[in-house]
Design a protein around this motif. Sequence first.
Motif, PDB file in Angstrom:
ATOM      1  N   CYS A 595       0.844  -1.207   0.000  1.00  0.00           N
ATOM      2  CA  CYS A 595       0.000   0.000   0.000  1.00  0.00           C
ATOM      3  C   CYS A 595       0.882   1.262   0.000  1.00  0.00           C
ATOM      4  O   CYS A 595       1.635   1.484   0.947  1.00  0.00           O
ATOM      5  CB  CYS A 595      -0.887  -0.030   1.248  1.00  0.00           C
ATOM      6  N   ASP A 596       0.765   2.046  -1.076  1.00  0.00           N
ATOM      7  CA  ASP A 596       1.527   3.303  -1.122  1.00  0.00           C
ATOM      8  C   ASP A 596       0.645   4.487  -0.752  1.00  0.00           C
ATOM      9  O   ASP A 596       1.125   5.526  -0.346  1.00  0.00           O
ATOM     10  CB  ASP A 596       2.048   3.564  -2.553  1.00  0.00           C
ATOM     11  N   GLY A 597      -0.651   4.297  -0.947  1.00  0.00           N
ATOM     12  CA  GLY A 597      -1.569   5.422  -0.777  1.00  0.00           C
ATOM     13  C   GLY A 597      -2.028   5.594   0.654  1.00  0.00           C
ATOM     14  O   GLY A 597      -1.493   4.985   1.585  1.00  0.00           O
ATOM     15  N   PRO A 598      -3.051   6.428   0.840  1.00  0.00           N
ATOM     16  CA  PRO A 598      -3.515   6.729   2.199  1.00  0.00           C
ATOM     17  C   PRO A 598      -4.448   5.674   2.775  1.00  0.00           C
ATOM     18  O   PRO A 598      -4.754   5.700   3.948  1.00  0.00           O
ATOM     19  CB  PRO A 598      -4.285   8.047   2.005  1.00  0.00           C
ATOM     20  N   SER A 599      -4.928   4.732   1.914  1.00  0.00           N
ATOM     21  CA  SER A 599      -5.882   3.769   2.487  1.00  0.00           C
ATOM     22  C   SER A 599      -5.616   2.344   2.017  1.00  0.00           C
ATOM     23  O   SER A 599      -5.108   2.110   0.910  1.00  0.00           O
ATOM     24  CB  SER A 599      -7.317   4.178   2.161  1.00  0.00           C
ATOM     25  N   LEU A 600      -5.984   1.421   2.914  1.00  0.00           N
ATOM     26  CA  LEU A 600      -5.855  -0.005   2.597  1.00  0.00           C
ATOM     27  C   LEU A 600      -7.127  -0.441   1.896  1.00  0.00           C
ATOM     28  O   LEU A 600      -8.219  -0.302   2.433  1.00  0.00           O
ATOM     29  CB  LEU A 600      -5.662  -0.800   3.894  1.00  0.00           C
ATOM     30  N   GLU A 601      -6.977  -0.973   0.688  1.00  0.00           N
ATOM     31  CA  GLU A 601      -8.132  -1.391  -0.118  1.00  0.00           C
ATOM     32  C   GLU A 601      -8.135  -2.908  -0.236  1.00  0.00           C
ATOM     33  O   GLU A 601      -7.148  -3.571   0.080  1.00  0.00           O
ATOM     34  CB  GLU A 601      -8.032  -0.786  -1.528  1.00  0.00           C
ATOM     35  N   ALA A 602      -9.239  -3.427  -0.750  1.00  0.00           N
ATOM     36  CA  ALA A 602      -9.360  -4.889  -0.893  1.00  0.00           C
ATOM     37  C   ALA A 602      -8.204  -5.465  -1.707  1.00  0.00           C
ATOM     38  O   ALA A 602      -7.717  -6.557  -1.435  1.00  0.00           O
ATOM     39  CB  ALA A 602     -10.676  -5.225  -1.575  1.00  0.00           C
ATOM     40  N   CYS A 603      -7.741  -4.709  -2.688  1.00  0.00           N
ATOM     41  CA  CYS A 603      -6.699  -5.242  -3.562  1.00  0.00           C
ATOM     42  C   CYS A 603      -5.365  -5.401  -2.842  1.00  0.00           C
ATOM     43  O   CYS A 603      -4.457  -6.041  -3.360  1.00  0.00           O
ATOM     44  CB  CYS A 603      -6.549  -4.352  -4.787  1.00  0.00           C
ATOM     45  N   HIS A 604      -5.230  -4.848  -1.653  1.00  0.00           N
ATOM     46  CA  HIS A 604      -3.983  -5.035  -0.906  1.00  0.00           C
ATOM     47  C   HIS A 604      -3.965  -6.326  -0.115  1.00  0.00           C
ATOM     48  O   HIS A 604      -2.968  -6.669   0.505  1.00  0.00           O
ATOM     49  CB  HIS A 604      -3.758  -3.844   0.046  1.00  0.00           C
TER      50      HIS A 604
END
Length: 674
Positions: A595-604
């Motif tokens: 995860c590089d962005g500000p939120s953890l998404e399902a794809c992580h």
Amino acid sequence: MTARHHSASHVDNHVDNHTAAAPAHSTPHPAAAPVALQHSSLVCPPEELVWRQRQAASLMATVASAVAGHTLNLLDHWQACLVLTDRDGVVLASYGHQQLLGNDATLLRPGARWREESLGHNAIAETLNAPRANRLPRIALDAHDAECLKGLASASAALLAPASWNSRRGLTPGACEGCLGLICDPYRVRQYSLGMLGVLADDIEQRRLGEALGHDHHLLRLHLNRSQLDSPSAALLAVTPQGQVAAASRRGLQLLAAHLELPPSPDCAEHPADNDSSATRDDLHLLLGQPLARWQLDWEPLAQLDDAECLTLSQHPHFTGYALCGVLPRPRIQARAPATHPTDERTGPLATQAAACHPSLARLHHGDAGWARVCELLARLVNARLPLLLQGETGVGKEEVVKALHQASHRAHQPLVAINCAALPDELVEAELFGYRRGAFTGADPAGREGRLIEANGGRLFLDEIGDMPLHVQARLLRVLQEREVTPLGGGKPQRVDFELVAATHQPLSELVKAGHFRADLYYRLCGASIALPPLRDRQDMAGLSHALLTRLCREQQRELPRITPDFLNRLMQHDWPGNVRELDNVLRLALALCDGPSLEACHVMLSGEFSSASHAQHCAMLPPEKPPLPPLHDLSSAEELQSALDALGGNVSRLARELGISRTTLYKRLGAA
Ligand SMILES: Nc1ncnc2c1ncn2[C@@H]1O[C@H](COP(=O)(O)OP(=O)(O)OP(=O)(O)O)[C@@H](O)[C@H]1O
């Protein structure tokens, strides 16, 4: 006619003797068309659930400990499911049989909404509409609107915080804290379910009263029968040191009101079956804040009673029976709810409760009812000087429990010596455990060696994977446990040892005993109390647990905690977790790395095996940096095309919605329009 279609369409009230359901007194619900269940309106998003569980953490802990034992056995026997909802009708925890609703089991799981707007008519909604008037358990039979509840009974009882009085603020009426709902086959359990709910609600309210006021009030219990003084059927009064009634359980209020011959309250008049329920009366001020002398109870001798003593009231003008005073509230666990933000952890009402119990045990609890029971047991046993046997699958957290238990105990400053019996070669186990004298065997340290059992002296010995201990070592360990003395290999003077013992295993130890692989006498020595730790797939605190693990990982990695999205949690909740918390810990570690962005998404979320499978290209973090080309929104006109676009993004609804510039709700609607 089948059992399920046997019942009439109505809501019953229940008289207080808990033995029979009275006929309907509330307005019958108009026959309605079956309600088509919309997942989005029926289940709250995970973040909202975490917040709700956090708000209600102490109630959840109290309910979990009240339900443990007999109630769970009853639910099992009846194949019924008990849910605890908050005051908005959102399920916080459930116990018993969730299979009751087949494919609609979501309704019985945390997050399900039982208010009438979401689910149509049911007993929980009915109770929450007017919790004071409906304090006594009531039952909704075949009147459910939701198709999957047809033919089932839902019974419910409101949980009310005690009304209380203090000299500064005066009278505070008790708010509705939540609701207990029982979903069951009416034919099997109709007669008993209301009784069970009533007793359970009384028990929970009494516990809550003790928790709220027991620390600085005397708790006075009254009952006709001496042996029932500690039961939910006793009347419980919280009394100030000056002898004023500060709060009372429902039965306590009934008793006080009856002896003042107060007329039934308007609430009760509406519900004739409740007509002995003074708990709902408005004139609480006639009862609370009043000196006990008003009932000609002499406070002096009561206040001086020891915990185990009781006073016979047979000569009393109002009360006959027994009184017991000064009883401390039952031990309770410190409930720390799942936190949504690290800064929330020590603020709010939970901080007050956290002071009541050791933080290291509270840290194990993230909102799951099964773990709440484990924590409560541990809190009770922490200094009980009983050998503990922890049983649970690999990775459930047995070692974590031992560390927490040790930190919470009187021996926290003494050594905690952990030995993994499976990791030691057979020929070294004895030397490692019991030590040896110099020259005891070839290859031994010439100076000799002190064994781990002696290192544990004064502290705690943790024997992990005890099921793998060779039989000859078992015999020797048994001798040490019986005689409390260790003799090193090669002879020498026995040394006295004093340690607390915890053993753990992922194997069914009693089966090993039956198969002759484990000594029965040692098994009974180790098993002063046996505690089963629930596997992750049975836990209902994914949100809280993941948050705690991620917070720890981010702290270790000195990075900011990304936002945890509902899609991320949903994907975690869909997995079976054979490796339990250890596996989850690894998956979260990997998610953070991806995860590089500000939120953890399902794809992580990369579950085991996904790296090697073709699906890995579907994961956003593994995709090339440029975005996958999506046709413009107007080109994605059909639900099928939207679904293909969604599949191309690994099922990431949030991302697709973002890419298309529409809200998730709109996207769901369009997807559902197929
Ligand atoms: N309640 C918890 N809170 C935080 N981390 C936990 C918790 N339970 C387990 N873990 C983490 O999960 C991993 C496995 O835990 P632990 O070693 O205690 O499991 P175990 O049941 O003893 O496993 P095994 O049977 O394989 O020895 C560890 O990394 C631990 O830190």
